[in-house]
Design a protein around this motif. Structure first.
Motif, PDB file in Angstrom:
ATOM      1  N   GLY A 135       0.829  -1.370   0.069  1.00 41.13           N
ATOM      2  CA  GLY A 135       0.281   0.264   0.159  1.00 41.13           C
ATOM      3  C   GLY A 135       0.422   1.741   0.072  1.00 41.13           C
ATOM      4  O   GLY A 135      -0.088   2.254   0.133  1.00 41.13           O
ATOM      5  N   VAL A 136       2.180   1.226   0.155  1.00 43.87           N
ATOM      6  CA  VAL A 136       3.255   2.409  -0.334  1.00 43.87           C
ATOM      7  C   VAL A 136       2.637   3.233  -1.691  1.00 43.87           C
ATOM      8  O   VAL A 136       3.200   4.174  -1.491  1.00 43.87           O
ATOM      9  CB  VAL A 136       4.798   2.390   0.031  1.00 43.87           C
ATOM     10  N   VAL A 137       3.068   2.073  -2.624  1.00 45.23           N
ATOM     11  CA  VAL A 137       2.618   2.984  -3.883  1.00 45.23           C
ATOM     12  C   VAL A 137       0.776   2.605  -4.405  1.00 45.23           C
ATOM     13  O   VAL A 137       0.881   1.024  -4.396  1.00 45.23           O
ATOM     14  CB  VAL A 137       3.955   2.350  -4.351  1.00 45.23           C
ATOM     15  N   VAL A 138       0.268   3.161  -4.804  1.00 45.99           N
ATOM     16  CA  VAL A 138      -0.607   2.376  -6.031  1.00 45.99           C
ATOM     17  C   VAL A 138      -0.261   3.703  -7.549  1.00 45.99           C
ATOM     18  O   VAL A 138       0.821   3.753  -7.094  1.00 45.99           O
ATOM     19  CB  VAL A 138      -1.219   3.566  -5.668  1.00 45.99           C
ATOM     20  N   ARG A 139      -1.284   2.252  -7.861  1.00 42.30           N
ATOM     21  CA  ARG A 139      -0.751   1.752  -9.623  1.00 42.30           C
ATOM     22  C   ARG A 139      -2.175   1.899  -9.954  1.00 42.30           C
ATOM     23  O   ARG A 139      -3.608   1.456  -9.687  1.00 42.30           O
ATOM     24  CB  ARG A 139      -0.195   0.773 -10.308  1.00 42.30           C
ATOM     25  N   SER A 140      -2.503   3.382 -10.558  1.00 45.62           N
ATOM     26  CA  SER A 140      -3.480   3.527 -11.565  1.00 45.62           C
ATOM     27  C   SER A 140      -3.463   3.903 -12.728  1.00 45.62           C
ATOM     28  O   SER A 140      -2.498   5.278 -12.634  1.00 45.62           O
ATOM     29  CB  SER A 140      -4.505   4.281 -10.809  1.00 45.62           C
ATOM     30  N   GLY A 141      -4.021   3.331 -13.789  1.00 45.78           N
ATOM     31  CA  GLY A 141      -3.764   3.972 -15.658  1.00 45.78           C
ATOM     32  C   GLY A 141      -2.678   3.751 -15.598  1.00 45.78           C
ATOM     33  O   GLY A 141      -2.574   4.597 -16.518  1.00 45.78           O
ATOM     34  N   GLY A 142      -1.798   3.049 -15.087  1.00 45.86           N
ATOM     35  CA  GLY A 142      -0.272   3.134 -15.597  1.00 45.86           C
ATOM     36  C   GLY A 142       0.374   4.213 -15.306  1.00 45.86           C
ATOM     37  O   GLY A 142       1.874   4.223 -15.539  1.00 45.86           O
ATOM     38  N   TRP A 143      -0.570   4.901 -13.947  1.00 43.29           N
ATOM     39  CA  TRP A 143       0.782   5.505 -13.106  1.00 43.29           C
ATOM     40  C   TRP A 143       0.830   4.756 -12.420  1.00 43.29           C
ATOM     41  O   TRP A 143       0.260   5.008 -11.760  1.00 43.29           O
ATOM     42  CB  TRP A 143       0.281   6.699 -13.336  1.00 43.29           C
ATOM     43  N   TYR A 144       2.651   5.351 -11.557  1.00 43.99           N
ATOM     44  CA  TYR A 144       2.759   4.562 -10.553  1.00 43.99           C
ATOM     45  C   TYR A 144       2.855   6.200  -8.883  1.00 43.99           C
ATOM     46  O   TYR A 144       3.503   7.129  -9.456  1.00 43.99           O
ATOM     47  CB  TYR A 144       3.915   4.053 -10.237  1.00 43.99           C
ATOM     48  N   GLU A 145       2.470   6.176  -8.054  1.00 42.70           N
ATOM     49  CA  GLU A 145       2.566   7.203  -6.864  1.00 42.70           C
ATOM     50  C   GLU A 145       2.472   6.865  -6.083  1.00 42.70           C
ATOM     51  O   GLU A 145       2.337   5.442  -5.420  1.00 42.70           O
ATOM     52  CB  GLU A 145       0.802   7.905  -6.891  1.00 42.70           C
ATOM     53  N   ARG A 146       3.612   7.447  -5.340  1.00 39.48           N
ATOM     54  CA  ARG A 146       3.852   7.019  -3.649  1.00 39.48           C
ATOM     55  C   ARG A 146       2.529   7.385  -2.781  1.00 39.48           C
ATOM     56  O   ARG A 146       2.206   8.759  -3.225  1.00 39.48           O
ATOM     57  CB  ARG A 146       4.911   8.102  -3.404  1.00 39.48           C
ATOM     58  N   ALA A 147       1.945   6.700  -2.017  1.00 38.39           N
ATOM     59  CA  ALA A 147       1.098   6.575  -1.422  1.00 38.39           C
ATOM     60  C   ALA A 147       1.390   7.002   0.559  1.00 38.39           C
ATOM     61  O   ALA A 147       2.424   6.949   0.273  1.00 38.39           O
ATOM     62  CB  ALA A 147       0.189   5.776  -1.362  1.00 38.39           C
ATOM     63  N   ARG A 148       0.545   7.711   1.063  1.00 43.65           N
ATOM     64  CA  ARG A 148       0.990   7.611   2.785  1.00 43.65           C
ATOM     65  C   ARG A 148       2.104   8.840   2.157  1.00 43.65           C
ATOM     66  O   ARG A 148       3.168   8.816   2.649  1.00 43.65           O
ATOM     67  CB  ARG A 148       1.209   6.591   2.868  1.00 43.65           C
TER      68      ARG A 148
END
Lengths: 373, 503
Positions: free
Chosen positions: A360-373
């Motif tokens: 859950g530290v990284v989320v992926r949606s639609g091909g983009w990876y983002e850092r969560a929290r």
């Protein structure tokens, strides 16, 4: 507000192009019933004080209003308040929020859904862009939750992005949390954006929803700056989480400055366009906000125990995971870009990213990876 | 007098043998063609008459009937002209029947007696059962590819008559046409950077997985797509013949007049109609772009710009590898076993939905999403997001691996798939897939967690296993699949969940 006037003032406010200024002109021109009669007949065309106030567009406005007035029924509009469960307040009402009463440009008519007396205690406005990044969303949500837990009312506009995240966080608390206050630019029966329907209803239930626009008013662009001034008017502190250089939140900031309300900004990566506005505010002298603890302390409340810094950062990360997280600090990235910018082989990268995702530290949606929290 | 000559027409991608019967007798002079000829066939009357007279042959002033057997099936095209003319000549007694014993003829006749090539010569000759076949000179080399019969390349009706009557010998077989400059397929080494994208191409080629590329204009999607056919293994004999037949039936030029060996690459523009893509164009129920891409690559650039009903029509070929086209008069099955590659730009502002940069409203994105159906997007196993490359990398970066190097790996991986009994891993399903993809503990844990947190659906699981198997094949690794294989498969799989604004 005299109950028999409710229908008439609603009708006046429902005419096309009637914002706070024109509404004031019309309400000052006489008692509501008389004003309405004049509007139906187009009589104001001959009234010099009104035409002068309306400016060069006066004849057209009067004509448009006459046409529109034919299809508005004050009796039906008054009835609609009951069916929708909303109240119309003006400065004569005891429940009209004190903060508005003493404002430089108070709303003449204020519709509300929920309990207007819940506007008491400390209030912090959380505003920002509709097109926020994961970082902005998470910060707004966390702030909303922590402030509400400390008994602070979170004030926001229920727009997509930062606004919605802030209130989502504020609602994600126990029963004795600070009540959320939402101020919207459409009529209280027009949920905009439609996706936020549940949020609207929850805010109205646990807190209160205000609008300067009459029931049925749609989302016209000019209503939103008007609404933003009300957010600034109610707030003790305005916090901008993420904004581009010229977003609507900047208007809220201007209105806050005019009212001597403190403005704080959340810093963000200088490479991110959604932080260019907030970073610029910091450069221009606004104080940064790094945690809600400082805000709560400033408001004179006790910081609830247990609201510490994010535990995710403290956890040990092996070098490969840290490498990936470092690349992600600059913003959303594609897998291809991650491969180029990290030192990992494609195989290792795939595995590391997958592990970070399930954590859950990284989320992926639609091909983009983002850092969560 | 009565006589017959063998000929053929084309329906779909297969030849239809036609027996041309001619009957000449006493009676009011007249000439009729029966056997359900279409317009072009019926016009043979005038062409044959003019050709005969231009060739200084006698036009019989008798009652003549030509029947195109089998009589119940529609005949299309002008390829029967030559056979009709010869049959008439024999039936009228101007030529010896014995001389044309076992002969077949396919060719159009000009008014001056010239014999012209016909589209679809390859499937037509393939269907013909004869020991000697007369064709136009332009068709001679192609005809020779598909039959063991003797091919006579003729220029005109006069030439044929002279050879048959012994006045002259058969003309020489034309020399092979100049193959032209060697068309080298684009090389993968031309692509700078984009390591994950290049790997995705390799996996697509090795396992036959359909690939979706997402990115703004100018990010190199078309360039990457064009390099995919070079990575595929060369066609075997059966595939070669099939592809050549399709190209011939579609009327596509086969300039080197030899069997197609490189996997075809078709990239139709998004304004293409459904019939042009799927096939079934009258009158021969001509194969479309999807069939021409058989054993090769079908590249759809700007996927969202294709009309939804056109994309929907691709579902049958993607599921079954063939297209059934049915019309009132006939129905055919067209081959359509291709590797699908598509490129799309997920939003109009050019930032490809990038969080924080994309300026599109929800309505713009929703409108785009509506054009692409879930079932179609579900067909793609692989998805890669490409961005415009860094200028530094473009100018100074080192070239990547060449096509030759990668193609060798692809070939090796395909051989491993063959040992499992399939042409490529994309064909594995159900129990066969389970059996072929045992998992190491680390791999199993990763999948379990992904399923539990909801980032993987059951359908996605099958997809990931297939991809991981191909990744392992390319690495030359033996079963079971490791966590790394699963990890990369997870990263490269296409997830059907589009990006939502955080609400």
């Amino acid at each position: 507000m005299n109950p028999s006037d409710v229908g008439f003032v609603t009708a006046i406010a429902s005419l096309p192009g009637v914002g706070p200024a024109r509404l004031a002109t019309l309400l000052d021109a006489g008692v509501p019933t008389a004003v309405w009669e004049q509007l139906v007949r187009g009589g104001f065309a001959r009234d010099e004080s009104v035409t002068a106030a309306l400016g060069p567009k006066a004849p057209k406005l009067v004509a448009d209003w006459r046409r529109a007035a034919a299809s508005l029924d004050p009796v039906e509009l008054a009835q609609r308040h009951e069916t929708l469960g909303i109240r119309l307040l003006d400065s004569d009402d005891v429940d009209y929020p004190e903060a508005f009463r003493s404002d430089i440009e108070p709303p003449r008519l204020l519709w509300c859904k929920g309990d207007p007396t819940r506007v008491r205690g400390r209030r912090v406005a959380i505003v920002g862009t509709r097109r926020c990044t994961r970082y902005g969303h998470d910060v707004a949500r966390r702030f909303g939750m922590e402030l509400a837990a400390a008994g602070v009312s979170v004030v926001s506009g229920l727009a997509l992005g930062i606004d919605a995240a802030a209130h989502a966080g504020a609602l994600d608390t126990g029963a004795d949390a600070g009540p959320p206050v939402g101020i919207v630019g459409t009529g209280l029966d027009v949920v905009y954006p439609r996706r936020n329907r549940t949020l609207w209803e929850s805010v109205a239930e646990r807190g209160v929803l205000f609008s300067e626009a009459p029931p049925g008013a749609s989302a016209e662009p000019w209503r939103f700056p008007a609404r933003n001034r009300l957010i600034a008017a109610l707030a003790d502190i305005v916090v901008v989480v993420e904004s581009t250089d010229r977003g609507g939140s900047m208007y809220t900031v201007d209105e806050a400055i005019t009212r001597d309300v403190e403005v704080r900004a959340v810093p963000g990566p200088i490479t991110s366009p959604t932080s260019s506005g907030t970073n610029r505010l910091l450069a221009d002298g606004a104080a940064p906000v790094l945690s809600t603890a400082e805000l709560i302390g400033e408001l004179g409340l006790a910081v609830p125990i247990g609201s510490g810094s994010d535990s995710g950062d403290a956890a040990y990360r092996d070098p490969e995971e840290q490498c990936v997280l470092d690349v992600l600090t600059t913003g959303a990235t594609t897998f291809d870009e991650l491969a180029e910018r990290s030192t990992l082989s494609l195989e290792r990268l795939g595995l590391v990213v997958a592990r970070l995702q399930v954590e859950g530290v990284v989320v992926r949606s639609g091909g983009w990876y983002e850092r969560a929290r | 007098m009565f006589t017959t000559i063998a000929s053929a027409t084309v329906l779909g991608v297969e030849g239809q043998p036609v027996t041309v019967e001619a009957h000449v007798s006493q009676g009011l002079p007249g000439f009729s063609i029966v056997g359900l000829p279409d317009t072009a066939c019926r016009e043979a009357r005038d062409r044959v008459r003019a050709a005969l007279m231009s060739s200084e042959l006698k036009w019989p002033e008798r009652r003549m009937t030509v029947n195109l057997a089998p009589s119940g099936i529609r005949k299309v095209g002008s390829g029967l002209d030559l056979a009709i003319a010869l049959a008439l000549l024999v039936a009228d007694g101007q030529l010896e029947a014995a001389g044309l014993e076992g002969f077949g003829a396919i060719g159009e006749l000009g008014l001056d007696g010239t014999v012209r090539p016909v589209p679809g010569i390859v499937p037509a000759v393939d269907a013909l059962d004869a020991s000697e076949i007369l064709v136009a000179r332009g068709d001679a080399h192609l005809a020779r590819l598909v039959t063991g019969a003797t091919i006579r390349a003729v220029r005109s009706l006069r030439e044929v008559v002279d050879a048959l009557t012994g006045e002259d010998g058969w003309p020489d077989f034309p020399p092979p046409p100049d193959p032209g400059p060697v068309r080298r397929l684009p090389d993968l080494a031309d692509v700078r950077g984009q390591s994950a994208a290049r790997r995705a191409l390799e996996i697509a080629a090795a396992g036959g997985h359909h690939l979706l590329m997402v990115g703004p204009p100018g990010s190199g999607k078309t360039m990457l797509a064009r390099r995919l056919p070079g990575l595929l293994p060369p066609l075997n004999d059966a595939q070669s013949l099939a592809a050549t037949k399709v190209h011939s039936a579609a009327g596509l030029a086969l300039p080197s007049s030899r069997l197609i060996q490189d996997p075809p690459f078709r990239d139709p523009h998004h304004s293409i109609t459904m019939v042009a893509l799927i096939g079934g164009g009258a009158p021969t129920l001509r194969p479309g772009e999807a069939s021409c891409a058989t054993h090769g690559v079908l590249f759809l650039d700007e996927l969202g710009e294709f009309p939804p009903h056109v994309l929907d029509a691709l579902r049958q070929p993607l599921e079954q590898g063939s297209i059934r086209v049915a019309r009132a008069a006939a129905s055919v099955v067209l081959p359509a076993r291709f590797l699908l590659v598509a490129a799309m730009n997920p939003c109009p502002c050019g930032e490809a939905n990038r969080p924080g940069y994309c300026r599109c409203t929800d309505r713009d994105r929703a409108r785009y999403r509506r054009r692409l159906s879930g079932p179609l997007l579900d067909r793609f196993d692989l998805r890669i997001d490409v961005l415009r490359p860094d200028t530094n990398r473009l100018l100074g970066g080192e070239p990547g691996e060449s096509t030759a190097v990668v193609a060798a790996r692809v070939l090796a991986a395909r051989k491993r798939a063959n040992r499992r009994g399939v042409a490529c891993n994309a064909e594995l399903n159900g129990a066969a897939l389970e059996a072929a993809t045992p998992l190491e503990d680390g791999a199993r844990n990763l999948l379990d967690t992904a399923l539990r947190v909801g980032s993987l659906t059951a359908r996605g699981l099958t997809r990931v296993r297939r991809l991981a198997l191909t990744i392992a094949d390319l690495a030359g690794a033996e079963a079971p699949l490791s966590a790394e294989h699963i990890g990369m498969a997870l990263a490269l799989r296409s997830d059907p969940l589009p990006r939502q604004d955080a609400a």
